[in-house]
Design a protein around this motif. Structure first.
Motif, PDB file in Angstrom:
ATOM      1  N   VAL A   1       0.829  -1.201   0.000  1.00 13.60           N
ATOM      2  CA  VAL A   1       0.000   0.000   0.000  1.00 13.60           C
ATOM      3  C   VAL A   1       0.867   1.256   0.000  1.00 13.60           C
ATOM      4  O   VAL A   1       0.499   2.283   0.522  1.00 13.60           O
ATOM      5  CB  VAL A   1      -0.950   0.015   1.221  1.00 13.60           C
ATOM      6  N   GLY A   2       2.043   1.154  -0.569  1.00 11.49           N
ATOM      7  CA  GLY A   2       2.927   2.304  -0.620  1.00 11.49           C
ATOM      8  C   GLY A   2       2.620   3.207  -1.780  1.00 11.49           C
ATOM      9  O   GLY A   2       1.479   3.518  -2.077  1.00 11.49           O
ATOM     10  N   SER A   3       3.634   3.627  -2.506  1.00 13.05           N
ATOM     11  CA  SER A   3       3.462   4.594  -3.572  1.00 13.05           C
ATOM     12  C   SER A   3       2.937   3.942  -4.838  1.00 13.05           C
ATOM     13  O   SER A   3       2.866   2.720  -4.956  1.00 13.05           O
ATOM     14  CB  SER A   3       4.801   5.280  -3.848  1.00 13.05           C
ATOM     15  N   GLY A   4       2.601   4.768  -5.820  1.00 15.53           N
ATOM     16  CA  GLY A   4       2.195   4.263  -7.121  1.00 15.53           C
ATOM     17  C   GLY A   4       0.784   4.600  -7.529  1.00 15.53           C
ATOM     18  O   GLY A   4       0.448   4.533  -8.704  1.00 15.53           O
ATOM     19  N   ASP A   5      -0.089   4.982  -6.581  1.00 14.58           N
ATOM     20  CA  ASP A   5      -1.476   5.337  -6.908  1.00 14.58           C
ATOM     21  C   ASP A   5      -1.552   6.812  -7.290  1.00 14.58           C
ATOM     22  O   ASP A   5      -0.968   7.665  -6.640  1.00 14.58           O
ATOM     23  CB  ASP A   5      -2.388   5.074  -5.714  1.00 14.58           C
ATOM     24  N   TYR A   6      -2.324   7.087  -8.335  1.00 11.97           N
ATOM     25  CA  TYR A   6      -2.501   8.456  -8.792  1.00 11.97           C
ATOM     26  C   TYR A   6      -3.885   9.013  -8.466  1.00 11.97           C
ATOM     27  O   TYR A   6      -4.039  10.214  -8.330  1.00 11.97           O
ATOM     28  CB  TYR A   6      -2.303   8.537 -10.315  1.00 11.97           C
ATOM     29  N   SER A   7      -4.908   8.145  -8.386  1.00  8.68           N
ATOM     30  CA  SER A   7      -6.282   8.624  -8.285  1.00  8.68           C
ATOM     31  C   SER A   7      -6.985   8.085  -7.047  1.00  8.68           C
ATOM     32  O   SER A   7      -6.704   6.978  -6.577  1.00  8.68           O
ATOM     33  CB  SER A   7      -7.099   8.199  -9.520  1.00  8.68           C
ATOM     34  N   GLY A   8      -7.926   8.890  -6.532  1.00  5.24           N
ATOM     35  CA  GLY A   8      -8.787   8.471  -5.446  1.00  5.24           C
ATOM     36  C   GLY A   8     -10.215   8.918  -5.730  1.00  5.24           C
ATOM     37  O   GLY A   8     -10.435   9.989  -6.324  1.00  5.24           O
ATOM     38  N   TYR A   9     -11.203   8.111  -5.329  1.00  4.23           N
ATOM     39  CA  TYR A   9     -12.610   8.391  -5.643  1.00  4.23           C
ATOM     40  C   TYR A   9     -13.459   8.216  -4.384  1.00  4.23           C
ATOM     41  O   TYR A   9     -13.138   7.424  -3.497  1.00  4.23           O
ATOM     42  CB  TYR A   9     -13.145   7.421  -6.708  1.00  4.23           C
ATOM     43  N   ARG A  10     -14.574   8.924  -4.351  1.00  7.62           N
ATOM     44  CA  ARG A  10     -15.575   8.668  -3.311  1.00  7.62           C
ATOM     45  C   ARG A  10     -16.952   9.058  -3.824  1.00  7.62           C
ATOM     46  O   ARG A  10     -17.130  10.150  -4.381  1.00  7.62           O
ATOM     47  CB  ARG A  10     -15.285   9.432  -2.025  1.00  7.62           C
ATOM     48  N   GLY A  11     -17.909   8.160  -3.629  1.00 11.06           N
ATOM     49  CA  GLY A  11     -19.313   8.446  -3.903  1.00 11.06           C
ATOM     50  C   GLY A  11     -20.078   8.413  -2.597  1.00 11.06           C
ATOM     51  O   GLY A  11     -19.934   7.463  -1.820  1.00 11.06           O
ATOM     52  N   LEU A  12     -20.888   9.451  -2.339  1.00  3.68           N
ATOM     53  CA  LEU A  12     -21.584   9.569  -1.066  1.00  3.68           C
ATOM     54  C   LEU A  12     -23.075   9.728  -1.290  1.00  3.68           C
ATOM     55  O   LEU A  12     -23.498  10.527  -2.129  1.00  3.68           O
ATOM     56  CB  LEU A  12     -21.055  10.776  -0.281  1.00  3.68           C
ATOM     57  N   ALA A  13     -23.863   8.965  -0.547  1.00  4.37           N
ATOM     58  CA  ALA A  13     -25.324   9.082  -0.579  1.00  4.37           C
ATOM     59  C   ALA A  13     -25.811   9.513   0.789  1.00  4.37           C
ATOM     60  O   ALA A  13     -25.313   9.024   1.816  1.00  4.37           O
ATOM     61  CB  ALA A  13     -25.966   7.748  -0.964  1.00  4.37           C
ATOM     62  N   ARG A  14     -26.768  10.427   0.818  1.00  2.00           N
ATOM     63  CA  ARG A  14     -27.330  10.905   2.087  1.00  2.00           C
ATOM     64  C   ARG A  14     -28.850  10.978   1.973  1.00  2.00           C
ATOM     65  O   ARG A  14     -29.377  11.464   0.972  1.00  2.00           O
ATOM     66  CB  ARG A  14     -26.767  12.278   2.439  1.00  2.00           C
ATOM     67  N   ILE A  15     -29.544  10.511   3.015  1.00  4.70           N
ATOM     68  CA  ILE A  15     -31.000  10.575   3.079  1.00  4.70           C
ATOM     69  C   ILE A  15     -31.398  11.233   4.397  1.00  4.70           C
ATOM     70  O   ILE A  15     -30.918  10.833   5.464  1.00  4.70           O
ATOM     71  CB  ILE A  15     -31.630   9.169   2.983  1.00  4.70           C
ATOM     72  N   ASN A  16     -32.261  12.250   4.318  1.00  2.00           N
ATOM     73  CA  ASN A  16     -32.760  12.956   5.497  1.00  2.00           C
ATOM     74  C   ASN A  16     -34.264  12.742   5.641  1.00  2.00           C
ATOM     75  O   ASN A  16     -34.997  12.862   4.656  1.00  2.00           O
ATOM     76  CB  ASN A  16     -32.495  14.457   5.394  1.00  2.00           C
ATOM     77  N   LEU A  17     -34.715  12.471   6.855  1.00  4.35           N
ATOM     78  CA  LEU A  17     -36.137  12.380   7.186  1.00  4.35           C
ATOM     79  C   LEU A  17     -36.404  13.313   8.361  1.00  4.35           C
ATOM     80  O   LEU A  17     -35.796  13.156   9.431  1.00  4.35           O
ATOM     81  CB  LEU A  17     -36.532  10.948   7.548  1.00  4.35           C
ATOM     82  N   ASP A  18     -37.296  14.279   8.174  1.00  8.30           N
ATOM     83  CA  ASP A  18     -37.614  15.265   9.211  1.00  8.30           C
ATOM     84  C   ASP A  18     -39.128  15.240   9.436  1.00  8.30           C
ATOM     85  O   ASP A  18     -39.899  15.690   8.588  1.00  8.30           O
ATOM     86  CB  ASP A  18     -37.153  16.648   8.753  1.00  8.30           C
TER      87      ASP A  18
END
Length: 412
Positions: free
Chosen positions: A81-98
């Motif tokens: 898990v050292g060097s060599g990676d160029y990209s990082g991603y994240r997808g986030l979902a959020r649901i609110n109930l009020d």
């Protein structure tokens, strides 16, 4: 003739049947109950059919992408898990109930916010905060460890009624908080939510006062020990085993002495903090059309476990250390950290609707997370070298156990 009788009989039967059907009572259709708009609590609310409860359903979808050029492509560690990676991603979902309901004693409100996310790519972009508090774990594949992470989080779940708030919510100590970071690239951040029960009194003319009893688990930085250094090294190598190594957090203190008072042996104290007393938070707030101002204060208990008897090394006055002749390893006294904060929010609608300016400052003693200062070895573990550069190991702990006195020295 036989065929004609059959046809005439059929017509007669049909005619009689039609007459009876016309005389049967008809059942009216059930009226359709359309969803009604609820304007009492603002835009977006509607009445739940058949009830007097207003509900607003909302949420969002979010995508993040980060890129950095690594220094080299060396594996770095045995896990690759050292060097060599160029990209990082994240997808986030959020649901609110009020949900809100009028009662004779005021509005009853229940609020729920659920979040789910998928994070992949650069290992140092992984959310170790989520690992620490049990929301997520890293992938276990050879090429996925440290690079793939799924998590689910109950960010908010609270009830409000007649001035009381109970459940999982933002700490009442916070004023400006919850910045948006893909990774913990800074030296500090705040706790998004905690478990609490609080009462807010409206004093009039825009003033309100709150007393809150809050879960200390989400504001805790570990008491410093030699074990913390091992956790730091493991976190740098993305070792999940190292992150959880504090389950055996023993630290040495001097317990054996010679005749002239020099230390000749050591014993060990369990430094894991227990949930004993909640954090107490007090707030005075002022709200006006121009903005808001707030003063906050908090008390945070610091405690450690008992001495680990039978783990002594060395001698005491010439005799081998034992449970009966060890000295100076009594119960470590409990200490109390504290924090104060002041802040001002100024509304700036002339720049753009919703724009605001926040100014705030905090001072803490033995309660580092109340100032937004976290620690890489424990607490909300951060990847301080997530973006290429010179990383460092910040030991921003709440306290250090003095090995000579068996007492905690609080950090400021």
């Amino acid at each position: 003739m036989k065929t004609k009788r059959i046809l005439l009989g059929s017509v007669a039967v049909l005619g009689v049947s039609g007459a009876y059907a016309a005389d049967l009572p008809t059942k009216k259709a059930v009226p359709i109950e359309y969803v009604r708009i609820c304007t009492t609590y603002g835009a977006g609310f509607f009445y739940i059919p058949g009830t007097d409860t207003c509900l607003r359903l909302s949420g969002r979808a979010r995508f993040e992408y980060g890129v950095q050029g690594p220094y080299n492509r060396n594996p770095g560690t045995a896990t690759g898990v050292g060097s060599g990676d160029y990209s990082g991603y994240r997808g986030l979902a959020r649901i609110n109930l009020d949900a809100r309901t009028k009662t004779d004693y005021g509005t009853l409100r229940a609020f729920l916010r659920l979040e789910a996310a998928s994070r992949t790519g650069i290992p140092t972009f992984h959310s170790t905060t989520q690992i620490r508090i049990g929301n997520a774990y890293s992938g276990t594949g050879v090429d996925a460890f440290g690079r793939v992470q799924q998590y689910f989080n109950t960010d908010k779940a609270f009830v409000q009624f007649a001035g009381f708030t109970a459940g999982r919510a933002s700490s009442f100590f916070d004023f400006y908080a919850h910045d948006f970071e893909m990774i913990g690239a800074t030296a500090g951040s705040d706790a998004a939510s905690t478990n609490l029960v609080a009462y807010t009194a409206t004093l009039g003319n825009g003033f309100s006062a709150t007393l809150s009893m809050e879960d200390p688990s989400f504001r805790r930085t570990p008491i410093f020990s030699a074990q913390a250094a091992a956790v730091t090294a493991a976190a740098a190598g993305n070792s999940t085993a190292g992150i959880f190594a504090q389950t055996n957090s023993l630290t040495p203190i001097f317990v054996g002495y010679s005749a002239d008072g020099l230390p000749t042996g050591v014993g060990f104290v369990d430094l894991i903090e227990r949930n004993r007393m909640p954090d107490f938070v007090g707030v005075l707030r002022y709200d006006q059309p121009w903005g808001s101002a707030q003063i906050s204060a908090a008390v945070h208990e610091l405690n450690v476990g008992n001495a680990a008897l039978g783990t002594f090394v060395g001698t005491n006055l010439g005799a081998a250390l034992s449970n009966t002749n060890q000295r100076g390893i009594g119960r470590t006294p409990t200490e109390y950290g504290w924090a104060v904060q002041g802040g001002v929010k100024i509304n700036l609608p002339f720049i753009a609707p919703g724009d605001t300016l926040y100014l705030q400052g905090a001072y803490v003693n033995g309660a580092q997370l109340y100032a937004g200062v976290s620690a890489q070895p424990g607490s909300y573990i951060q990847a301080v070298a997530g973006i290429q550069g010179a990383g460092f190991t910040p030991f921003f702990t709440d306290a250090v156990l003095n090995p000579f006195t068996n007492k905690m020295a609080l950090s400021e």
